[in-house]
Design a protein around this motif. Structure first.
Motif, PDB file in Angstrom:
ATOM      1  N   UNK A  80       0.802  -1.237   0.000  1.00  0.00           N
ATOM      2  CA  UNK A  80       0.000   0.000   0.000  1.00  0.00           C
ATOM      3  C   UNK A  80       0.835   1.289   0.000  1.00  0.00           C
ATOM      4  N   UNK A  81       2.029   1.274   0.565  1.00  0.00           N
ATOM      5  CA  UNK A  81       2.881   2.468   0.577  1.00  0.00           C
ATOM      6  C   UNK A  81       3.646   2.698  -0.708  1.00  0.00           C
ATOM      7  N   UNK A  82       3.359   1.894  -1.725  1.00  0.00           N
ATOM      8  CA  UNK A  82       4.039   2.009  -3.024  1.00  0.00           C
ATOM      9  C   UNK A  82       3.044   2.496  -4.053  1.00  0.00           C
ATOM     10  N   UNK A  83       3.149   3.767  -4.420  1.00  0.00           N
ATOM     11  CA  UNK A  83       2.127   4.389  -5.277  1.00  0.00           C
ATOM     12  C   UNK A  83       2.665   4.619  -6.689  1.00  0.00           C
ATOM     13  N   UNK A  84       1.867   4.218  -7.675  1.00  0.00           N
ATOM     14  CA  UNK A  84       2.218   4.440  -9.080  1.00  0.00           C
ATOM     15  C   UNK A  84       1.489   5.678  -9.579  1.00  0.00           C
ATOM     16  N   UNK A  85       2.235   6.598 -10.156  1.00  0.00           N
ATOM     17  CA  UNK A  85       1.658   7.853 -10.636  1.00  0.00           C
ATOM     18  C   UNK A  85       1.962   8.024 -12.119  1.00  0.00           C
ATOM     19  N   UNK A  86       0.915   8.250 -12.892  1.00  0.00           N
ATOM     20  CA  UNK A  86       1.077   8.514 -14.324  1.00  0.00           C
ATOM     21  C   UNK A  86       1.037  10.022 -14.550  1.00  0.00           C
ATOM     22  N   UNK A  87       2.082  10.560 -15.155  1.00  0.00           N
ATOM     23  CA  UNK A  87       2.076  11.976 -15.534  1.00  0.00           C
ATOM     24  C   UNK A  87       1.421  12.100 -16.897  1.00  0.00           C
ATOM     25  N   UNK A  88       0.341  12.864 -16.954  1.00  0.00           N
ATOM     26  CA  UNK A  88      -0.316  13.055 -18.251  1.00  0.00           C
ATOM     27  C   UNK A  88      -1.089  14.358 -18.248  1.00  0.00           C
ATOM     28  N   UNK A  89      -1.281  14.895 -19.445  1.00  0.00           N
ATOM     29  CA  UNK A  89      -2.026  16.142 -19.587  1.00  0.00           C
ATOM     30  C   UNK A  89      -3.487  15.956 -19.175  1.00  0.00           C
ATOM     31  N   UNK A  90      -3.938  14.699 -19.067  1.00  0.00           N
ATOM     32  CA  UNK A  90      -5.332  14.418 -18.688  1.00  0.00           C
ATOM     33  C   UNK A  90      -5.496  14.174 -17.188  1.00  0.00           C
ATOM     34  N   UNK A  91      -4.409  14.334 -16.424  1.00  0.00           N
ATOM     35  CA  UNK A  91      -4.469  14.018 -15.000  1.00  0.00           C
ATOM     36  C   UNK A  91      -5.127  15.094 -14.151  1.00  0.00           C
ATOM     37  N   UNK A  92      -5.342  14.770 -12.876  1.00  0.00           N
ATOM     38  CA  UNK A  92      -5.790  15.780 -11.909  1.00  0.00           C
ATOM     39  C   UNK A  92      -4.628  16.730 -11.653  1.00  0.00           C
ATOM     40  N   UNK A  93      -4.959  17.975 -11.276  1.00  0.00           N
ATOM     41  CA  UNK A  93      -3.925  18.991 -11.091  1.00  0.00           C
ATOM     42  C   UNK A  93      -3.074  18.735  -9.849  1.00  0.00           C
ATOM     43  N   UNK A  94      -1.759  18.715 -10.051  1.00  0.00           N
ATOM     44  CA  UNK A  94      -0.803  18.615  -8.942  1.00  0.00           C
ATOM     45  C   UNK A  94      -0.686  19.975  -8.260  1.00  0.00           C
ATOM     46  N   UNK A  95      -0.686  19.979  -6.923  1.00  0.00           N
ATOM     47  CA  UNK A  95      -0.450  21.224  -6.177  1.00  0.00           C
ATOM     48  C   UNK A  95       0.226  20.883  -4.842  1.00  0.00           C
ATOM     49  N   UNK A  96       0.410  21.871  -3.994  1.00  0.00           N
ATOM     50  CA  UNK A  96       1.144  21.651  -2.746  1.00  0.00           C
ATOM     51  C   UNK A  96       0.438  20.666  -1.818  1.00  0.00           C
ATOM     52  N   UNK A  97      -0.889  20.661  -1.870  1.00  0.00           N
ATOM     53  CA  UNK A  97      -1.650  19.724  -1.043  1.00  0.00           C
ATOM     54  C   UNK A  97      -1.377  18.285  -1.482  1.00  0.00           C
ATOM     55  N   UNK A  98      -1.319  18.066  -2.798  1.00  0.00           N
ATOM     56  CA  UNK A  98      -1.002  16.729  -3.328  1.00  0.00           C
ATOM     57  C   UNK A  98       0.442  16.370  -2.979  1.00  0.00           C
ATOM     58  N   UNK A  99       1.361  17.349  -3.092  1.00  0.00           N
ATOM     59  CA  UNK A  99       2.763  17.106  -2.746  1.00  0.00           C
ATOM     60  C   UNK A  99       2.877  16.632  -1.295  1.00  0.00           C
ATOM     61  N   UNK A 100       2.153  17.283  -0.400  1.00  0.00           N
ATOM     62  CA  UNK A 100       2.187  16.936   1.013  1.00  0.00           C
ATOM     63  C   UNK A 100       1.659  15.517   1.257  1.00  0.00           C
ATOM     64  N   UNK A 101       0.582  15.202   0.586  1.00  0.00           N
ATOM     65  CA  UNK A 101       0.002  13.859   0.720  1.00  0.00           C
ATOM     66  C   UNK A 101       0.989  12.799   0.204  1.00  0.00           C
ATOM     67  N   UNK A 102       1.605  13.050  -0.948  1.00  0.00           N
ATOM     68  CA  UNK A 102       2.540  12.075  -1.531  1.00  0.00           C
ATOM     69  C   UNK A 102       3.794  11.922  -0.678  1.00  0.00           C
ATOM     70  N   UNK A 103       4.178  12.997   0.025  1.00  0.00           N
ATOM     71  CA  UNK A 103       5.414  12.944   0.818  1.00  0.00           C
ATOM     72  C   UNK A 103       5.275  11.990   2.008  1.00  0.00           C
TER      73      UNK A 103
END
Ligand code: 9D3
Length: 236
Positions: A80-103
């Motif tokens: 569960x602590x291993x997250x796969x993230x796809x970078x794409x123009x169709x993705x949800x917007x990355x921001x500081x809140x997402x950065x904090x969650x991913x950290x």
């Protein structure tokens, strides 16, 4: 924390990850970065990673198989602590809140797309999140992956020299969205080509300086990012 990047341009990352805060953190063993070449998971002699879209249309797409094989060989038993993230123009917007969650995750695997995109079964059945870094067109996901590694890595404790400095920057504002930009700042000389530094910053009155900075931050936010002030009202 370990960052994996899956890409057809592994050389791209030698630069950005060798310099600055991320490079120093990796050297110190605070974070680990592993770059993987997607073509290592192909078996034809041309090492093909792309194919034409069903239904017709411009350009080429990443085939699903090399991506699935790559993730399954990097993490044979995905936890569960291993997250796969796809970078794409169709993705949800990355921001500081997402950065904090991913950290808070143990390991991230960032897939940098190329060509016109990626077979949708990757987004549906392989990745945990599909992220975009903003409303502009890039040529691929590599720059976006580098942006995300930088923003997430610097939130890990010990990565910055001064741990507290993450809390007081433009886009820190706790767990939720941002609220206010930094105030304008000046350094020597006090007069440069006839332009002077605001007098209040030179007089040593710290209460007055604090008030000036708060007001200047407000003014600058209203001018450059009025959307942030609107969010403040609607989201509290
Ligand atoms: C037909 C429209 N396509 C080209 C103009 C759409 C398109 C395909 C592939 C647009 C961009 C890309 C490549 N971009 C990324 O992989 C990408 C991206 C981005 O373009 N903007 C913001 N964040 C990201 S994350 C990955």
């Amino acid at each position: 924390m370990t960052f994996h990047v899956l890409t057809i341009f592994p050389e791209f990352f030698r630069g950005p990850f060798e310099h600055g805060v991320v490079g120093k953190a990796a050297e110190a063993g605070l974070i680990h970065i592993q770059i993987h070449n997607l073509r290592d998971w192909t078996s034809d002699r041309h090492r093909t990673v792309d194919d034409r879209p069903f239904g017709g249309g411009e350009g080429m797409l990443f085939k699903p198989e090399p991506l699935f094989l790559a993730v399954e060989s990097i993490w044979p038993l995905r936890r569960p602590g291993q997250k796969v993230i796809l970078l794409s123009a169709q993705g949800k917007l990355f921001n500081q809140e997402v950065a904090r969650r991913l950290s808070a995750e143990e390991e991230l695997l960032l897939i940098a797309g190329r060509y016109e995109g990626v077979d949708e079964r990757v987004a549906e059945h392989l990745v945990d999140e599909e992220l975009s870094i903003g409303d502009y067109v890039l040529s691929g996901g590599e720059l976006a992956a580098a942006v995300i590694v930088d923003a997430v890595a610097r939130l890990r404790s010990g990565v910055l020299g001064n741990q507290d400095s993450t809390r007081w920057e433009s886009f820190s504002s706790e767990e939720h969205g941002l609220s206010m930009l930094d105030c304008p700042q000046y350094t020597r000389p006090a007069e440069f080509r006839g332009w002077t530094v605001p007098e209040v910053l030179l007089n040593g009155n710290h209460a007055e300086i604090r008030r000036w900075r708060a007001q200047a931050a407000c003014d600058k936010t209203a001018r450059n990012r009025p959307d942030l002030l609107r969010n403040e009202i609607t989201q509290g």
